[in-house]
Design an enzyme around this catalytic site. Structure first.
Site, PDB file in Angstrom:
ATOM      1  N   GLY A 106       0.837  -1.209   0.000  1.00  0.00           N
ATOM      2  CA  GLY A 106       0.000   0.000   0.000  1.00  0.00           C
ATOM      3  C   GLY A 106       0.867   1.253   0.000  1.00  0.00           C
ATOM      4  O   GLY A 106       2.076   1.195   0.207  1.00  0.00           O
ATOM      5  N   ASP A 164       0.646  -4.359  11.132  1.00  0.00           N
ATOM      6  CA  ASP A 164       0.600  -5.593  10.354  1.00  0.00           C
ATOM      7  C   ASP A 164      -0.461  -6.500  10.980  1.00  0.00           C
ATOM      8  O   ASP A 164      -0.291  -6.945  12.128  1.00  0.00           O
ATOM      9  CB  ASP A 164       2.002  -6.236  10.429  1.00  0.00           C
ATOM     10  CG  ASP A 164       2.081  -7.546   9.667  1.00  0.00           C
ATOM     11  OD1 ASP A 164       1.023  -8.107   9.313  1.00  0.00           O
ATOM     12  OD2 ASP A 164       3.212  -8.018   9.454  1.00  0.00           O
ATOM     13  N   LYS A 169     -15.554 -11.036  16.407  1.00  0.00           N
ATOM     14  CA  LYS A 169     -16.304 -11.784  17.432  1.00  0.00           C
ATOM     15  C   LYS A 169     -16.353 -10.974  18.729  1.00  0.00           C
ATOM     16  O   LYS A 169     -17.398 -10.818  19.352  1.00  0.00           O
ATOM     17  CB  LYS A 169     -15.617 -13.135  17.634  1.00  0.00           C
ATOM     18  CG  LYS A 169     -16.253 -14.025  18.655  1.00  0.00           C
ATOM     19  CD  LYS A 169     -15.821 -15.442  18.389  1.00  0.00           C
ATOM     20  CE  LYS A 169     -15.403 -16.261  19.554  1.00  0.00           C
ATOM     21  NZ  LYS A 169     -14.420 -15.915  20.476  1.00  0.00           N
ATOM     22  N   ARG A 193       0.758  -6.030 -12.895  1.00  0.00           N
ATOM     23  CA  ARG A 193      -0.550  -6.413 -13.438  1.00  0.00           C
ATOM     24  C   ARG A 193      -0.731  -5.804 -14.822  1.00  0.00           C
ATOM     25  O   ARG A 193      -0.119  -4.800 -15.163  1.00  0.00           O
ATOM     26  CB  ARG A 193      -1.672  -5.953 -12.513  1.00  0.00           C
ATOM     27  CG  ARG A 193      -1.347  -6.217 -11.085  1.00  0.00           C
ATOM     28  CD  ARG A 193      -2.551  -6.175 -10.251  1.00  0.00           C
ATOM     29  NE  ARG A 193      -3.107  -7.507 -10.188  1.00  0.00           N
ATOM     30  CZ  ARG A 193      -4.330  -7.783  -9.761  1.00  0.00           C
ATOM     31  NH1 ARG A 193      -5.120  -6.830  -9.429  1.00  0.00           N
ATOM     32  NH2 ARG A 193      -4.741  -9.025  -9.695  1.00  0.00           N
ATOM     33  N   GLY A 245     -11.389 -12.898  14.974  1.00  0.00           N
ATOM     34  CA  GLY A 245     -11.385 -12.826  16.442  1.00  0.00           C
ATOM     35  C   GLY A 245     -11.832 -11.447  16.914  1.00  0.00           C
ATOM     36  O   GLY A 245     -12.633 -11.323  17.857  1.00  0.00           O
ATOM     37  N   SER A 304      -3.816  -7.515   1.560  1.00  0.00           N
ATOM     38  CA  SER A 304      -3.128  -8.641   0.908  1.00  0.00           C
ATOM     39  C   SER A 304      -2.396  -8.147  -0.323  1.00  0.00           C
ATOM     40  O   SER A 304      -2.920  -7.301  -1.045  1.00  0.00           O
ATOM     41  CB  SER A 304      -4.124  -9.724   0.458  1.00  0.00           C
ATOM     42  OG  SER A 304      -3.416 -10.768  -0.194  1.00  0.00           O
ATOM     43  N   TYR A 316      -1.226 -17.404  -2.829  1.00  0.00           N
ATOM     44  CA  TYR A 316      -2.370 -16.488  -2.790  1.00  0.00           C
ATOM     45  C   TYR A 316      -3.672 -17.281  -2.812  1.00  0.00           C
ATOM     46  O   TYR A 316      -4.535 -17.109  -1.958  1.00  0.00           O
ATOM     47  CB  TYR A 316      -2.293 -15.558  -3.999  1.00  0.00           C
ATOM     48  CG  TYR A 316      -3.356 -14.478  -4.068  1.00  0.00           C
ATOM     49  CD1 TYR A 316      -3.433 -13.478  -3.102  1.00  0.00           C
ATOM     50  CD2 TYR A 316      -4.257 -14.433  -5.123  1.00  0.00           C
ATOM     51  CE1 TYR A 316      -4.387 -12.466  -3.189  1.00  0.00           C
ATOM     52  CE2 TYR A 316      -5.217 -13.433  -5.215  1.00  0.00           C
ATOM     53  CZ  TYR A 316      -5.274 -12.452  -4.246  1.00  0.00           C
ATOM     54  OH  TYR A 316      -6.225 -11.448  -4.345  1.00  0.00           O
TER      55      TYR A 316
HETATM   56  N1  UDP Z   1      -0.169 -10.035 -18.865  1.00  0.00           N
HETATM   57  C1  UDP Z   1       0.440  -9.712 -20.068  1.00  0.00           C
HETATM   58  N2  UDP Z   1       1.425  -8.759 -20.070  1.00  0.00           N
HETATM   59  C2  UDP Z   1       1.834  -8.093 -18.944  1.00  0.00           C
HETATM   60  C3  UDP Z   1       1.208  -8.412 -17.722  1.00  0.00           C
HETATM   61  C4  UDP Z   1       0.206  -9.396 -17.714  1.00  0.00           C
HETATM   62  O1  UDP Z   1       0.096 -10.264 -21.117  1.00  0.00           O
HETATM   63  O2  UDP Z   1       2.745  -7.248 -19.038  1.00  0.00           O
HETATM   64  C5  UDP Z   1      -1.234 -11.054 -18.860  1.00  0.00           C
HETATM   65  C6  UDP Z   1      -1.062 -12.153 -17.815  1.00  0.00           C
HETATM   66  O3  UDP Z   1      -0.269 -13.201 -18.315  1.00  0.00           O
HETATM   67  C7  UDP Z   1      -2.502 -12.575 -17.566  1.00  0.00           C
HETATM   68  C8  UDP Z   1      -3.307 -11.298 -17.791  1.00  0.00           C
HETATM   69  O4  UDP Z   1      -2.453 -10.404 -18.505  1.00  0.00           O
HETATM   70  O5  UDP Z   1      -2.902 -13.534 -18.515  1.00  0.00           O
HETATM   71  C9  UDP Z   1      -3.740 -10.620 -16.500  1.00  0.00           C
HETATM   72  O6  UDP Z   1      -2.634 -10.550 -15.646  1.00  0.00           O
HETATM   73  P1  UDP Z   1      -2.625  -9.793 -14.252  1.00  0.00           P
HETATM   74  O7  UDP Z   1      -1.256  -9.924 -13.705  1.00  0.00           O
HETATM   75  O8  UDP Z   1      -3.174  -8.428 -14.414  1.00  0.00           O
HETATM   76  O9  UDP Z   1      -3.647 -10.559 -13.288  1.00  0.00           O
HETATM   77  P2  UDP Z   1      -4.233 -12.051 -13.180  1.00  0.00           P
HETATM   78  O10 UDP Z   1      -5.587 -11.921 -13.764  1.00  0.00           O
HETATM   79  O11 UDP Z   1      -3.383 -13.033 -13.944  1.00  0.00           O
HETATM   80  O12 UDP Z   1      -4.223 -12.308 -11.729  1.00  0.00           O
END
Ligand code: UDP
Length: 329
Positions: A38, A58, A107, A188, A104, A77, A147
């Site tokens: 974050g 944490d 609760k 991502r 916890g 996460s 994860y």
């Molecule tokens: N991906 C890609 N190029 C990148 C990053 C990700 O082609 O530079 C693809 C990755 O292989 C996956 C999809 O984009 O198939 C989404 O990946 P992300 O990491 O966003 O999240 P996921 O849905 O896999 O958790």
């Protein structure tokens, strides 16, 4: 008296937008984050509000919050495949030990708790689109296992607290979500492609780009989560956008949107990368009277504006976050 809501992962992408929403709705918000993934700049604007409090903590360690708590939303996460590879043990701990601590606390405070689960509980799905009754196809020992299995354990322990202690629990299975405040270098696909386009680099498509995802804009996601928390439904609910697209088509959309001259380059597909993903949202439609309203075109335009507003220094900062000190724990 104002309702008090505790949000973990408050400085993250989803967490910070949740803080905004609950402040806007007139709640008192207590945010917790250990700031591994974050960033305080996501919630800087909230520090001047009387009804916002922040603890740098944490949640895998004992969590204490003085006073009453009405609702808990557990959103702490790491959430990108690159992060799981770099901080696998923290990822496992926050989904398991962290969830146990927050259950916890719920609760103790007689609070209702919503936990952030994920489409990753379906793994590389063998049915399409994914309905909540599908049990999933997860590789426990693969790189994503840390994860996926933490989140599956999280769902189990949450249901156990519900059934055994009568705790009020809600489980959101969150599908790919995007929008302002995503971390530029978290690996991502959306920040990766937009960052590449803005820096004038070629877009890296993994594999042949035929794998699919379905992208939900942040405002729609937050609305779905808000409705789920306030609903009376305890079983998991998919929250995502059912409009599916291949990663290759998506790369071409980004090239068109940003107007770059860049090309697409192909890189190896990461291990266990799910081939397809699309939420069946009939349960959310029926129970929450919710469905996404933002088109990908509008959502991507707003997201692009956000990334364009970042400084050049931030845009070109290559190195991934330095996690080394956290891995020693
Ligand atoms: N991906 C890609 N190029 C990148 C990053 C990700 O082609 O530079 C693809 C990755 O292989 C996956 C999809 O984009 O198939 C989404 O990946 P992300 O990491 O966003 O999240 P996921 O849905 O896999 O958790």
């Amino acid at each position: 008296m104002k309702k008090r809501v505790l949000i973990t992962g408050a400085a993250g992408f989803l967490g910070s937008h949740l803080c905004d929403r609950f402040i806007d709705e007139g709640y008192e918000v207590i945010g917790i984050d250990n700031l591994i993934t974050g960033d305080l700049k996501n919630i800087e604007h909230l520090f001047e509000k009387e009804d916002f409090h922040f603890y740098h903590h944490d949640v895998t360690k004992f969590v204490h919050v003085p006073g009453k708590v009405d609702y808990i939303l557990h959103f702490a996460s790491p959430a990108s495949p690159i992060d799981y590879l770099k901080i696998p043990i923290q990822t496992l701990k926050v989904g398991s030990l962290g969830t146990h601590n927050l259950l916890g606390l719920a609760k103790e405070k007689k609070a209702r708790i919503l936990i952030a689960s994920t489409s990753e509980v379906y793994g590389d799905p063998l049915i399409h689109p994914q309905h909540e009754d599908y049990y999933g196809n997860v590789n426990t020992i693969g790189p994503r296992g840390v994860y996926d299995e933490a989140k599956r354990f999280q769902e189990s322990i949450t249901m156990a607290y519900h059934r055994f202690h009568g705790l009020e629990t809600r489980i959101a299975r969150i599908f790919n979500t995007y929008g302002p405040r995503m971390r530029l270098n978290d690996g991502r696909v959306i920040p990766a492609f937009i960052g590449q386009a803005l820096r004038g680099e070629d877009l890296t498509v993994f594999g042949d780009g035929k794998q699919t995802r379905s992208f939900c804009y942040i405002d729609d996601q937050i609305e779905g989560l808000y409705r789920l928390l306030l609903s009376e439904y305890t079983l998991p609910v998919n929250i995502g956008n059912p409009e599916e697209i291949t990663i290759l088509d998506f790369a071409n959309e980004i090239i068109k949107l940003t107007g770059t001259e860049q090309k697409i380059v192909y890189k190896p597909l990461p291990e266990d990368d799910p081939l397809q993903r699309e939420p069946d949202i009939s349960r959310a439609k029926e129970i929450l009277k919710w469905e996404p309203l933002t088109t990908r075109e509008d959502g991507m335009r707003k997201t692009l504006e956000y990334f364009k507003s970042l400084s050049k220094e931030e845009l070109f900062k290559r190195e991934h976050k330095n996690f080394s000190k956290h891995n020693k724990r």
